[in-house]
Write a protein that holds these residues in place. Structure first.
Motif, short mmCIF file in Angstrom:
data_model
loop_
_atom_site.label_atom_id
_atom_site.label_comp_id
_atom_site.label_asym_id
_atom_site.label_seq_id
_atom_site.Cartn_x
_atom_site.Cartn_y
_atom_site.Cartn_z
N LEU A 44 0.84 -1.21 0.00
CA LEU A 44 0.00 0.00 0.00
C LEU A 44 0.88 1.26 0.00
CD1 LEU A 44 -2.81 -0.91 2.56
CD2 LEU A 44 -2.99 -0.78 0.08
N ILE A 45 1.91 1.25 0.87
CA ILE A 45 2.81 2.40 0.93
C ILE A 45 3.50 2.59 -0.42
CG2 ILE A 45 4.95 3.29 1.99
CD1 ILE A 45 4.10 1.85 4.58
N GLY A 46 3.97 1.48 -0.99
CA GLY A 46 4.69 1.53 -2.27
C GLY A 46 3.84 2.10 -3.39
N VAL A 47 2.57 1.63 -3.48
CA VAL A 47 1.67 2.12 -4.54
C VAL A 47 1.40 3.62 -4.35
CG1 VAL A 47 -0.68 1.98 -5.45
CG2 VAL A 47 0.58 -0.11 -4.97
N ALA A 48 1.10 3.99 -3.08
CA ALA A 48 0.78 5.41 -2.80
C ALA A 48 2.00 6.30 -3.09
CB ALA A 48 0.34 5.56 -1.35
N CYS A 49 3.16 5.82 -2.68
CA CYS A 49 4.36 6.65 -2.83
C CYS A 49 4.78 6.74 -4.31
CB CYS A 49 5.47 6.05 -1.98
SG CYS A 49 6.79 7.17 -1.70
N ALA A 50 4.63 5.62 -5.04
CA ALA A 50 4.97 5.66 -6.47
C ALA A 50 4.03 6.62 -7.20
CB ALA A 50 4.87 4.26 -7.08
N ALA A 88 3.15 12.54 -9.13
CA ALA A 88 2.06 13.52 -8.99
C ALA A 88 2.50 14.89 -9.53
CB ALA A 88 1.67 13.64 -7.53
N LYS A 89 1.49 15.68 -9.86
CA LYS A 89 1.81 17.01 -10.38
C LYS A 89 2.10 18.01 -9.25
CE LYS A 89 -0.50 16.50 -14.77
NZ LYS A 89 -1.77 16.61 -15.46
N ILE A 90 1.69 17.63 -8.02
CA ILE A 90 1.93 18.53 -6.87
C ILE A 90 3.38 18.34 -6.42
CG2 ILE A 90 1.12 19.13 -4.55
CD1 ILE A 90 -1.46 17.43 -5.41
N LEU A 91 4.18 19.37 -6.63
CA LEU A 91 5.62 19.25 -6.37
C LEU A 91 5.98 18.88 -4.93
CD1 LEU A 91 7.46 21.91 -8.52
CD2 LEU A 91 7.51 19.45 -8.74
N PRO A 92 5.39 19.54 -3.89
CA PRO A 92 5.75 19.17 -2.52
C PRO A 92 5.52 17.68 -2.23
CG PRO A 92 4.46 21.19 -2.54
CD PRO A 92 4.43 20.66 -3.92
N LEU A 93 4.42 17.15 -2.78
CA LEU A 93 4.11 15.73 -2.57
C LEU A 93 5.19 14.86 -3.22
CD1 LEU A 93 2.03 13.65 -1.55
CD2 LEU A 93 0.93 13.79 -3.78
N ARG A 94 5.60 15.27 -4.41
CA ARG A 94 6.62 14.53 -5.14
C ARG A 94 7.95 14.54 -4.35
NH1 ARG A 94 7.93 15.89 -11.36
NH2 ARG A 94 5.68 16.14 -11.46
N TYR A 95 8.30 15.74 -3.86
CA TYR A 95 9.56 15.85 -3.09
C TYR A 95 9.49 15.03 -1.82
CZ TYR A 95 10.86 19.72 -6.19
OH TYR A 95 11.18 20.47 -7.28
N LEU A 96 8.33 15.07 -1.15
CA LEU A 96 8.15 14.33 0.10
C LEU A 96 8.37 12.83 -0.14
CD1 LEU A 96 7.27 15.59 2.82
CD2 LEU A 96 5.02 14.57 2.42
N CYS A 97 7.80 12.32 -1.22
CA CYS A 97 7.94 10.89 -1.55
C CYS A 97 9.40 10.57 -1.87
CB CYS A 97 7.04 10.51 -2.72
SG CYS A 97 5.30 10.63 -2.32
N ASN A 98 10.05 11.46 -2.60
CA ASN A 98 11.46 11.23 -2.94
C ASN A 98 12.33 11.23 -1.69
OD1 ASN A 98 10.95 11.02 -5.65
ND2 ASN A 98 11.37 13.16 -6.10
N ILE A 99 12.03 12.15 -0.76
CA ILE A 99 12.82 12.22 0.47
C ILE A 99 12.63 10.94 1.29
CG2 ILE A 99 13.01 13.43 2.71
CD1 ILE A 99 12.36 16.04 1.11
N TYR A 100 11.37 10.50 1.38
CA TYR A 100 11.07 9.26 2.12
C TYR A 100 11.89 8.09 1.55
CZ TYR A 100 8.50 4.84 2.59
OH TYR A 100 8.18 3.52 2.76
N VAL A 101 11.84 7.94 0.23
CA VAL A 101 12.55 6.82 -0.41
C VAL A 101 14.06 6.96 -0.16
CG1 VAL A 101 13.12 5.74 -2.64
CG2 VAL A 101 10.77 6.40 -2.14
N GLY A 102 14.58 8.17 -0.32
CA GLY A 102 16.02 8.40 -0.15
C GLY A 102 16.47 8.11 1.28
N LEU A 103 15.69 8.60 2.26
CA LEU A 103 16.07 8.40 3.67
C LEU A 103 16.04 6.93 4.07
CD1 LEU A 103 14.38 11.30 5.71
CD2 LEU A 103 16.81 10.92 5.26
N ILE A 104 14.96 6.28 3.70
CA ILE A 104 14.79 4.89 4.12
C ILE A 104 15.81 3.98 3.44
CG2 ILE A 104 13.20 2.91 4.07
CD1 ILE A 104 12.37 4.99 6.13
N ARG A 105 15.99 4.19 2.14
CA ARG A 105 16.94 3.32 1.42
C ARG A 105 18.38 3.62 1.78
NH1 ARG A 105 15.70 1.01 -3.80
NH2 ARG A 105 17.43 2.22 -4.64
N GLY A 106 18.60 4.84 2.29
CA GLY A 106 19.98 5.23 2.58
C GLY A 106 20.42 4.95 4.01
#
Lengths: 245, 232
Positions: free
Chosen positions: B49-55, B60-78
């Motif tokens: 569910l998290i993966g589908v929502a985050c992907a 998404a066209k809303i930039l803050p949402l896009r950045y938030l998802c990218n930060i989440y992926v970067g932090l967790i994977r890093g």
């Protein structure tokens, strides 16, 4: 089929003009669009098919104005058959499903009707034994024959073919062009973007020459090939014929 | 060959193996095994569910949402999972009163695996060729029909084998939850080995039990890969 467009132009997001404002009106039965690569041929075809909207201008096909928004453009696409260069078949579907699914989901056929129509077309194009194969398991020529079968399955009012043979070996090219000629004899109106000058000259009644986004010539195919009026067309044909045997 | 090499090493090192204690702990081992299965299944569902929502958020066209998802992926994977487990359980868990260790384990694993699943789904989405979407338009599909009959089947075909592989990772990663005393398989084995000091036998058993879970999944993943290979 009457095709008309007025002040039609297309500019992409990088502000590059792909089609400069052009006007055209003609009764199209078998029309070949020829010209150098990058001249705007495929863009013009995609506009006619409702796949992209023009930047400016209007298009009429069969007397109906093409609207490029919402349900109206979807309704327009339903009436047009479209064949791509290669790779236009849905990769995850078998040959028969590529034909049957749009018939059921878009054109409201019952499963039995769709299956019967697909069988009829696959049989006609010598593909019945390949019906359950996925596109990757078919040769380029077979893929294009399935694509043509899909495009004509719902009896479109106009068939658009975008360089359907350019990715094919010569033997498959002949096979696909043969089918298109058969369709012409059955009075199916079509517009084909092609580099096959022999086909454009002998199988198409009219030819339209596009270069650098400009519609430079239009006329009977014999006239276009025998008496090119513009320097660009003479030069284009001259280059193509240079290595003719 | 690997098994033979390990066996030879044990013989050379003079370590005698005795697995007779296993029958005394069979119930505890069974409980730990099924808790690992339950943890992994619950985490797979939540991380999906998290993966589908985050992907979806990443495109998404809303930039803050896009950045938030990218930060989440970067932090967790890093960052390592062990750090996330400690931080979440002792800081976030304490602050918000999450005392149920099973629930905490599922949340931690889901957040961690969700970042990897996001990347799997994003990769599948990006791999769908523009020509397929254009062909869908050309046959007259509506936007919804394009998703239903073209995008989703192709995405499932590309995602499912990788997702199955990720499930095997979740099962292995769940072993780290033993550090917050979730009595899953690894924690059970640690407790048993602490009472009978049969460390090697306990960890051999642990390896075999994990393989019982991960090997079939690996076969399923390979089978799905062949099943959905339509010549990409």
């Amino acid at each position: 089929m009457e095709i008309e467009f007025r002040s039609l132009s297309k500019q992409f997001e990088d502000h590059k003009d792909v089609l400069l404002p052009m006007d055209f009106a003609g009764d199209v039965h078998a029309l070949a669009v020829i010209g150098p690569s990058g001249g705007g041929k495929s863009t013009l075809l995609r506009i006619l098919g409702g796949l992209i909207a023009p930047t400016a201008g209007q298009v009429w096909i069969g007397g109906e104005k093409v609207c490029y928004e919402g349900a109206a453009v979807e309704a327009h696409r339903k009436k047009i058959g479209y064949v791509f260069q290669l790779g236009g078949l849905f990769k995850h579907m078998s040959a028969i499903d590529n034909i049957v699914t749009p018939l059921i989901r878009v054109h409201g056929f019952s499963k039995e009707q769709a299956r019967a129509r697909a069988d009829e077309l696959l049989g006609r194009f010598g593909l019945l034994t390949e019906a359950n194969k996925k596109p990757a398991a078919l040769s380029g020529g077979q893929q294009q024959r399935v694509a043509i079968a899909r495009a004509i399955s719902a009896k479109p009012k106009l068939l658009l073919l975008d360089e359907p043979t350019s990715a094919l070996d010569p033997e498959y090219t002949t096979e696909v062009l043969g089918i298109i000629r058969e369709l012409k004899e059955e009075r199916l109106d079509f517009v084909i973007v092609t580099h096959e000058m022999g086909f454009a000259r002998h199988a198409c009644e009219k030819v339209l020459f596009l270069a650098e986004g400009q519609l430079l010539e239009y006329g009977d195919s014999d006239t276009i090939f025998q008496q090119p009026a513009t320097y660009k067309l003479r030069s284009f044909l001259g280059k193509l014929l240079e290595w003719n045997i | 060959m690997l098994i033979g090499f390990v066996w030879l090493s044990l013989t050379k090192a003079g370590v005698p193996l005795d697995f007779s204690f296993l029958k005394d702990f069979s119930k505890r081992l069974g409980d730990g095994f099924w808790l690992t299965v339950a943890l992994s299944l619950a985490s797979l569902a939540c991380s999906l569910l998290i993966g589908v929502a985050c992907a979806a958020g990443q495109s998404a066209k809303i930039l803050p949402l896009r950045y938030l998802c990218n930060i989440y992926v970067g932090l967790i994977r890093g960052t390592p999972l062990i750090m996330q487990i400690y931080l979440f359980f002792y800081i976030v868990g304490t602050a918000w009163g999450i005392e149920n260790r099973f629930a905490a384990g599922v949340i931690i694993l889901s957040v961690f695996e969700g970042a990897y699943i996001t990347e799997i789904i994003r990769g599948s989405l990006l791999s769908i060729e523009a020509a397929q979407i254009e062909a869908a338009k050309a046959v007259g599909f509506t936007g919804r029909q394009t998703v239903r009959y073209v995008v989703l089947p192709q995405m499932v075909a590309r995602t499912l084998p990788a997702l199955t592989g990720q499930f095997a990772s979740i099962i292995k990663d769940s072993s780290l939850l033993s550090i917050i005393a979730v009595t899953e398989l690894t924690q059970t084995i640690r407790e048993i080995s602490a009472t009978n000091f049969r460390l090697f036998e306990c960890y051999f058993t642990l390896g075999v039990l994990y393989l019982c879970l991960t090997l079939p999944i690996s076969f399923v993943s390979k089978w799905l890969e062949r099943r959905y290979d339509y010549g990409n």
